[in-house]
Design a protein around this motif. Structure first.
Motif, PDB file in Angstrom:
ATOM      1  N   ARG A   1      37.559  61.391  52.865  1.00  0.00           N
ATOM      2  CA  ARG A   1      37.336  62.795  52.493  1.00  0.00           C
ATOM      3  C   ARG A   1      35.850  63.090  52.298  1.00  0.00           C
ATOM      4  O   ARG A   1      35.057  62.199  52.020  1.00  0.00           O
ATOM      5  N   LEU A   2      35.502  64.363  52.411  1.00  0.00           N
ATOM      6  CA  LEU A   2      34.143  64.807  52.138  1.00  0.00           C
ATOM      7  C   LEU A   2      34.007  65.139  50.657  1.00  0.00           C
ATOM      8  O   LEU A   2      34.983  65.537  50.002  1.00  0.00           O
ATOM      9  N   CYS A   3      32.802  64.980  50.147  1.00  0.00           N
ATOM     10  CA  CYS A   3      32.527  65.342  48.760  1.00  0.00           C
ATOM     11  C   CYS A   3      31.121  65.942  48.690  1.00  0.00           C
ATOM     12  O   CYS A   3      30.326  65.795  49.615  1.00  0.00           O
ATOM     13  N   LYS A   4      30.839  66.625  47.600  1.00  0.00           N
ATOM     14  CA  LYS A   4      29.519  67.233  47.399  1.00  0.00           C
ATOM     15  C   LYS A   4      28.906  66.629  46.142  1.00  0.00           C
ATOM     16  O   LYS A   4      29.519  66.638  45.068  1.00  0.00           O
ATOM     17  N   LEU A   5      27.681  66.125  46.291  1.00  0.00           N
ATOM     18  CA  LEU A   5      27.013  65.462  45.173  1.00  0.00           C
ATOM     19  C   LEU A   5      26.629  66.457  44.095  1.00  0.00           C
ATOM     20  O   LEU A   5      25.999  67.475  44.364  1.00  0.00           O
ATOM     21  N   ARG A   6      27.021  66.155  42.872  1.00  0.00           N
ATOM     22  CA  ARG A   6      26.602  66.953  41.714  1.00  0.00           C
ATOM     23  C   ARG A   6      25.453  66.274  41.006  1.00  0.00           C
ATOM     24  O   ARG A   6      24.734  66.896  40.232  1.00  0.00           O
ATOM     25  N   MET A   7      25.339  64.965  41.236  1.00  0.00           N
ATOM     26  CA  MET A   7      24.291  64.156  40.628  1.00  0.00           C
ATOM     27  C   MET A   7      23.904  63.102  41.663  1.00  0.00           C
ATOM     28  O   MET A   7      24.789  62.475  42.252  1.00  0.00           O
ATOM     29  N   GLY A   8      22.610  62.929  41.929  1.00  0.00           N
ATOM     30  CA  GLY A   8      22.149  61.986  42.945  1.00  0.00           C
ATOM     31  C   GLY A   8      22.715  60.584  42.748  1.00  0.00           C
ATOM     32  O   GLY A   8      23.083  60.194  41.629  1.00  0.00           O
ATOM     33  N   ALA A   9      22.782  59.802  43.839  1.00  0.00           N
ATOM     34  CA  ALA A   9      23.351  58.460  43.783  1.00  0.00           C
ATOM     35  C   ALA A   9      22.610  57.522  44.722  1.00  0.00           C
ATOM     36  O   ALA A   9      22.062  57.941  45.738  1.00  0.00           O
TER      37      ALA A   9
ATOM     38  N   VAL B   1      21.001  63.012  47.176  1.00  0.00           N
ATOM     39  CA  VAL B   1      20.539  63.906  46.116  1.00  0.00           C
ATOM     40  C   VAL B   1      21.573  65.002  45.856  1.00  0.00           C
ATOM     41  O   VAL B   1      22.447  65.259  46.680  1.00  0.00           O
ATOM     42  N   ARG B   2      21.428  65.623  44.712  1.00  0.00           N
ATOM     43  CA  ARG B   2      22.326  66.709  44.315  1.00  0.00           C
ATOM     44  C   ARG B   2      22.414  67.758  45.430  1.00  0.00           C
ATOM     45  O   ARG B   2      21.409  68.159  46.014  1.00  0.00           O
ATOM     46  N   GLY B   3      23.639  68.200  45.722  1.00  0.00           N
ATOM     47  CA  GLY B   3      23.863  69.241  46.712  1.00  0.00           C
ATOM     48  C   GLY B   3      24.200  68.712  48.096  1.00  0.00           C
ATOM     49  O   GLY B   3      24.703  69.459  48.933  1.00  0.00           O
ATOM     50  N   GLU B   4      23.913  67.434  48.379  1.00  0.00           N
ATOM     51  CA  GLU B   4      24.224  66.874  49.695  1.00  0.00           C
ATOM     52  C   GLU B   4      25.723  66.657  49.860  1.00  0.00           C
ATOM     53  O   GLU B   4      26.448  66.456  48.884  1.00  0.00           O
ATOM     54  N   THR B   5      26.159  66.682  51.102  1.00  0.00           N
ATOM     55  CA  THR B   5      27.548  66.392  51.437  1.00  0.00           C
ATOM     56  C   THR B   5      27.634  64.943  51.888  1.00  0.00           C
ATOM     57  O   THR B   5      26.776  64.456  52.616  1.00  0.00           O
ATOM     58  N   ALA B   6      28.670  64.249  51.434  1.00  0.00           N
ATOM     59  CA  ALA B   6      28.862  62.846  51.786  1.00  0.00           C
ATOM     60  C   ALA B   6      30.330  62.601  52.117  1.00  0.00           C
ATOM     61  O   ALA B   6      31.203  63.384  51.741  1.00  0.00           O
ATOM     62  N   ARG B   7      30.567  61.496  52.832  1.00  0.00           N
ATOM     63  CA  ARG B   7      31.933  61.069  53.139  1.00  0.00           C
ATOM     64  C   ARG B   7      32.249  59.841  52.302  1.00  0.00           C
ATOM     65  O   ARG B   7      31.439  58.920  52.192  1.00  0.00           O
ATOM     66  N   ILE B   8      33.432  59.814  51.712  1.00  0.00           N
ATOM     67  CA  ILE B   8      33.872  58.668  50.916  1.00  0.00           C
ATOM     68  C   ILE B   8      34.349  57.590  51.888  1.00  0.00           C
ATOM     69  O   ILE B   8      35.240  57.830  52.698  1.00  0.00           O
ATOM     70  N   ILE B   9      33.725  56.405  51.800  1.00  0.00           N
ATOM     71  CA  ILE B   9      34.020  55.355  52.780  1.00  0.00           C
ATOM     72  C   ILE B   9      34.673  54.118  52.172  1.00  0.00           C
ATOM     73  O   ILE B   9      35.039  53.200  52.905  1.00  0.00           O
ATOM     74  N   GLY B  10      34.815  54.056  50.866  1.00  0.00           N
ATOM     75  CA  GLY B  10      35.443  52.884  50.250  1.00  0.00           C
ATOM     76  C   GLY B  10      35.188  52.868  48.762  1.00  0.00           C
ATOM     77  O   GLY B  10      34.861  53.889  48.163  1.00  0.00           O
ATOM     78  N   LYS B  11      35.351  51.668  48.181  1.00  0.00           N
ATOM     79  CA  LYS B  11      35.108  51.475  46.758  1.00  0.00           C
ATOM     80  C   LYS B  11      34.208  50.269  46.574  1.00  0.00           C
ATOM     81  O   LYS B  11      34.151  49.389  47.439  1.00  0.00           O
ATOM     82  N   THR B  12      33.507  50.215  45.443  1.00  0.00           N
ATOM     83  CA  THR B  12      32.674  49.056  45.144  1.00  0.00           C
ATOM     84  C   THR B  12      33.570  47.854  44.871  1.00  0.00           C
ATOM     85  O   THR B  12      34.768  48.005  44.614  1.00  0.00           O
ATOM     86  N   GLU B  13      32.977  46.657  44.923  1.00  0.00           N
ATOM     87  CA  GLU B  13      33.764  45.439  44.713  1.00  0.00           C
ATOM     88  C   GLU B  13      34.510  45.456  43.396  1.00  0.00           C
ATOM     89  O   GLU B  13      35.646  44.993  43.319  1.00  0.00           O
ATOM     90  N   ASP B  14      33.881  45.985  42.354  1.00  0.00           N
ATOM     91  CA  ASP B  14      34.529  46.010  41.038  1.00  0.00           C
ATOM     92  C   ASP B  14      35.494  47.197  40.885  1.00  0.00           C
ATOM     93  O   ASP B  14      36.093  47.365  39.828  1.00  0.00           O
ATOM     94  N   GLN B  15      35.622  48.020  41.947  1.00  0.00           N
ATOM     95  CA  GLN B  15      36.545  49.155  41.980  1.00  0.00           C
ATOM     96  C   GLN B  15      36.196  50.273  40.995  1.00  0.00           C
ATOM     97  O   GLN B  15      37.009  51.155  40.749  1.00  0.00           O
TER      98      GLN B  15
ATOM     99  N   ARG C   1      25.957  59.634  53.622  1.00  0.00           N
ATOM    100  CA  ARG C   1      25.535  60.990  53.961  1.00  0.00           C
ATOM    101  C   ARG C   1      26.329  61.498  55.156  1.00  0.00           C
ATOM    102  O   ARG C   1      26.551  60.793  56.124  1.00  0.00           O
ATOM    103  N   GLU C   2      26.766  62.734  55.082  1.00  0.00           N
ATOM    104  CA  GLU C   2      27.488  63.383  56.169  1.00  0.00           C
ATOM    105  C   GLU C   2      26.619  64.520  56.682  1.00  0.00           C
ATOM    106  O   GLU C   2      26.192  65.380  55.915  1.00  0.00           O
ATOM    107  N   VAL C   3      26.325  64.486  57.960  1.00  0.00           N
ATOM    108  CA  VAL C   3      25.538  65.565  58.559  1.00  0.00           C
ATOM    109  C   VAL C   3      26.494  66.702  58.885  1.00  0.00           C
ATOM    110  O   VAL C   3      27.413  66.557  59.692  1.00  0.00           O
ATOM    111  N   VAL C   4      26.293  67.825  58.212  1.00  0.00           N
ATOM    112  CA  VAL C   4      27.160  68.980  58.389  1.00  0.00           C
ATOM    113  C   VAL C   4      26.450  69.990  59.279  1.00  0.00           C
ATOM    114  O   VAL C   4      25.346  70.429  58.960  1.00  0.00           O
TER     115      VAL C   4
END
Length: 70
Positions: free
Chosen positions: A5-13, A44-58, A65-68
């Protein structure tokens, strides 16, 4: 399931610092904690990203980053 799924960053990561993103699930907007796979590709905040998995610790969802088209 959130993967793909796509998501929108509210806080940079990055890989070393978690952020937050909004994801729309059937009309409900949920806030999830996210990280990237590399510190070379921080988001950064406001960017669109695609969820691709989970970290090892879940604890976090991995996003990239998803280019829209504008």
């Amino acid at each position: 399931d959130y993967i793909g799924r796509l998501c929108k960053l509210r806080m940079g990561a990055s890989k070393s610092k978690f952020g937050q993103a909004e994801v729309d699930i059937d009309g409900d907007v949920l806030l999830i904690e996210v990280k990237t796979e590399s510190d070379d590709t921080p988001l950064v905040r406001g960017e669109t990203a695609r969820i691709i998995g989970k970290t090892e610790d879940q604890r976090y969802f991995l996003v990239q980053r998803e280019v829209v088209p504008q």
